[in-house]
Enzyme design. Structure first.
Site, PDB file in Angstrom:
ATOM      1  N   PHE A   1       1.958 -14.259   5.540  1.00 54.39           N
ATOM      2  CA  PHE A   1       2.519 -13.576   4.375  1.00 54.39           C
ATOM      3  C   PHE A   1       3.159 -12.280   4.835  1.00 54.39           C
ATOM      4  O   PHE A   1       2.503 -11.417   5.401  1.00 54.39           O
ATOM      5  CB  PHE A   1       1.451 -13.274   3.316  1.00 54.39           C
ATOM      6  CG  PHE A   1       2.048 -12.676   2.069  1.00 54.39           C
ATOM      7  CD1 PHE A   1       2.651 -13.491   1.112  1.00 54.39           C
ATOM      8  CD2 PHE A   1       2.063 -11.304   1.875  1.00 54.39           C
ATOM      9  CE1 PHE A   1       3.247 -12.938  -0.016  1.00 54.39           C
ATOM     10  CE2 PHE A   1       2.660 -10.746   0.737  1.00 54.39           C
ATOM     11  CZ  PHE A   1       3.241 -11.568  -0.206  1.00 54.39           C
TER      12      PHE A   1
ATOM     13  N   ASP B   1       2.594  -7.503  11.978  1.00 52.73           N
ATOM     14  CA  ASP B   1       2.580  -7.082  10.579  1.00 52.73           C
ATOM     15  C   ASP B   1       1.171  -6.597  10.278  1.00 52.73           C
ATOM     16  O   ASP B   1       0.263  -7.386  10.058  1.00 52.73           O
ATOM     17  CB  ASP B   1       2.971  -8.268   9.686  1.00 52.73           C
ATOM     18  CG  ASP B   1       2.896  -7.927   8.196  1.00 52.73           C
ATOM     19  OD1 ASP B   1       2.330  -6.874   7.845  1.00 52.73           O
ATOM     20  OD2 ASP B   1       3.397  -8.733   7.389  1.00 52.73           O
TER      21      ASP B   1
ATOM     22  N   LYS C   1       0.024  -0.885   2.900  1.00 47.90           N
ATOM     23  CA  LYS C   1      -1.058  -0.880   1.912  1.00 47.90           C
ATOM     24  C   LYS C   1      -1.916   0.395   1.835  1.00 47.90           C
ATOM     25  O   LYS C   1      -1.820   1.137   0.875  1.00 47.90           O
ATOM     26  CB  LYS C   1      -1.919  -2.118   2.080  1.00 47.90           C
ATOM     27  CG  LYS C   1      -1.166  -3.379   1.610  1.00 47.90           C
ATOM     28  CD  LYS C   1      -2.054  -4.563   1.461  1.00 47.90           C
ATOM     29  CE  LYS C   1      -1.405  -5.652   0.631  1.00 47.90           C
ATOM     30  NZ  LYS C   1      -0.582  -6.603   1.370  1.00 47.90           N
TER      31      LYS C   1
HETATM   32  C1  LIG Z   1       0.735  -7.189   1.196  1.00 45.82           C
HETATM   33  C2  LIG Z   1       1.395  -7.624   2.433  1.00 45.82           C
HETATM   34  C3  LIG Z   1       2.801  -7.542   2.583  1.00 45.82           C
HETATM   35  C4  LIG Z   1       3.705  -7.130   1.456  1.00 45.82           C
HETATM   36  O1  LIG Z   1       3.522  -5.823   1.061  1.00 45.82           O
HETATM   37  P1  LIG Z   1       4.198  -5.319  -0.305  1.00 45.82           P
HETATM   38  O2  LIG Z   1       3.851  -3.868  -0.344  1.00 45.82           O
HETATM   39  O3  LIG Z   1       3.614  -6.123  -1.409  1.00 45.82           O
HETATM   40  O4  LIG Z   1       5.652  -5.548  -0.175  1.00 45.82           O
HETATM   41  C5  LIG Z   1       3.339  -7.893   3.800  1.00 45.82           C
HETATM   42  N1  LIG Z   1       2.564  -8.310   4.811  1.00 45.82           N
HETATM   43  C6  LIG Z   1       1.227  -8.397   4.708  1.00 45.82           C
HETATM   44  C7  LIG Z   1       0.418  -8.853   5.884  1.00 45.82           C
HETATM   45  C8  LIG Z   1       0.599  -8.080   3.511  1.00 45.82           C
HETATM   46  O5  LIG Z   1      -0.720  -8.211   3.396  1.00 45.82           O
END
Ligand SMILES: *Cc1c(COP(=O)(O)O)cnc(C)c1O
Length: 397
Positions: A137, A222, A251
């Site tokens: 994700f 990420d 986050k």
């Molecule tokens: C939550 C998340 C995203 C997206 O972040 P947003 O602030 O919702 O755009 C991208 N990568 C990972 C691993 C995430 O957990």
């Protein structure tokens, strides 16, 4: 009040979230949230790994209020003290050499993808493919959806950004096959959060690093969810002992105020030059004041150490409950305070709902896994309270 909000939402808000959980919070304090009826909830999800300081942290709120009294936004046309200082904090605490701030995780990943591509573009090397993993994700923008290895997020938007391919996670052979002379970057989550807390193997990550070095490919981690202490390390890459070329975080970075960061280690640090990338809001005085306060409070309160020790304590308790759960808990996966409790498929939804009924906020991911990402301020007694309730819920299933 809740009924009124639901009616307004149903009428005016786009139906992206369907029927949400029927609660509307009015106030928060530490691990707890209170709804409009004064009912208490225990936040074991932390606003999806965002509220690392819990709710209403006094020093955090004081820092935000102090900044509000000074200035909120000025634009990237001018120098910004907090932005420069927060960049310094991130660089000093990681392998990063330079940082760029934006407003969200997806936007940070967009920046990372652009940075990897422009690095090769400027060298006159044609590389424009990105390899990522199934069940990953990376966000909801057009390019990050293309990087996200989940059919349900991609399908309606076919004709996505070209050049993205996904391979099976933890399968080095598959990745090796997918990487070619056109590959600009390999982009992975060290622990796949959204799909159910699935960690990558250490050996796999080590080999991916080696492959990227051999083939001159950028390695992007990420760390939007795993970063900022979630795993008991400031960044999960430390836990793996592997350095990326670029990593992203978001986050927990602003403790609830939206901010994301693209962090470039040696190789990619100077690839962006004036005009190559930009932002209106990213890293403004307010969001970077939040980031600085988060760093200060982590340090003052030893929150990385707490995440590590409470993560271990939680894990012991969950493993013990699994042993006596009669197969109701099928697997526990965790790193620090990013925890997945996988349940027997038939009971997962009911356990999730029962936890909510008892006032415990969690999330259900991958269909069968309860994800926990509590604030890093969590204590043993919070964990014990959760375990007592989970145990009694499982007994009734
Ligand atoms: C939550 C998340 C995203 C997206 O972040 P947003 O602030 O919702 O755009 C991208 N990568 C990972 C691993 C995430 O957990």
């Amino acid at each position: 009040m809740l009924e009124d909000v639901i009616q307004l939402d149903k009428k005016y808000y786009m139906n992206t979230f369907g029927d949400r959980l029927p609660v509307c919070f009015e106030k928060g304090e530490g691990m707890r949230l209170f709804d409009d009826k004064g009912r208490t909830y225990y936040d074991f999800l932390g606003g999806i790994a965002v509220n690392a300081l819990g709710h209403g942290h006094r020093d955090f709120i004081a820092a935000l209020k102090a900044q509000l009294d000074k200035v909120i936004h000025t634009s990237s046309l001018y120098y910004i003290e907090n932005q420069a200082k927060l960049a310094e904090r991130l660089v000093k605490a990681s392998c990063a050499k330079r940082v760029f701030f934006c407003n969200s995780g997806a936007e940070a990943n967009e920046g990372a993808i652009k940075l990897a591509k422009i690095y090769y573009y400027k060298k006159g090397i044609e590389k424009n493919e990105i390899v990522s993993l199934d069940k990953s994700f990376h966000g909801r923008t057009v390019a990050t959806v293309a990087a996200t290895g989940q059919e349900k997020y991609q399908k309606p938007y076919r004709g996505l950004t070209r050049g993205f391919i996904q391979v099976k996670p933890n399968d080095f052979g598959a990745l090796e096959e997918a990487v070619n002379e056109k590959t600009a970057a390999v982009m992975i989550e060290l622990i796949q959060g959204e799909s159910g807390v699935y960690p990558m193997d250490k050996e796999y990550v080590r080999k991916v690093r080696q492959l990227c070095d051999e083939k001159d490919v950028m390695l992007i981690f990420d760390e939007v969810q795993t970063g900022m202490g979630r795993t008991g390390y400031l960044f999960a890459s430390e836990m793996y002992g592997v350095e990326p070329d670029i990593f992203t975080c978001a986050k927990a970075l602003g403790g609830g105020i939206p901010i994301g960061a693209v962090c470039a280690c040696e190789k990619a640090a100077d690839a962006f030059e004036p005009g190559d990338h930009g932002t209106t809001f990213g890293g403004n005085p307010f969001s970077t004041a939040a980031g600085l306060a988060v760093f200060d409070i982590y340090e003052r309160e030893g929150l990385l150490e707490n995440a590590k020790s409470m993560g271990e304590y939680f894990r012991e308790k969950l493993d013990a409950l699994k042993e006596k759960s009669d197969g109701k808990i099928t697997e526990v996966r965790s790193a620090g305070l990013l925890i997945g409790v996988q349940l027997k498929e038939e009971i997962a939804k009911d356990v999730f709902n029962a936890l909510f009924e008892k006032g415990f906020l969690t999330s259900l991911c991958g269909g069968n896994t309860i994800r926990l990402a509590p604030p890093l301020i969590i204590t043993k007694s919070d964990i014990e309270l959760f375990m007592k309730n989970l145990e009694s819920i499982l007994e009734d299933m």
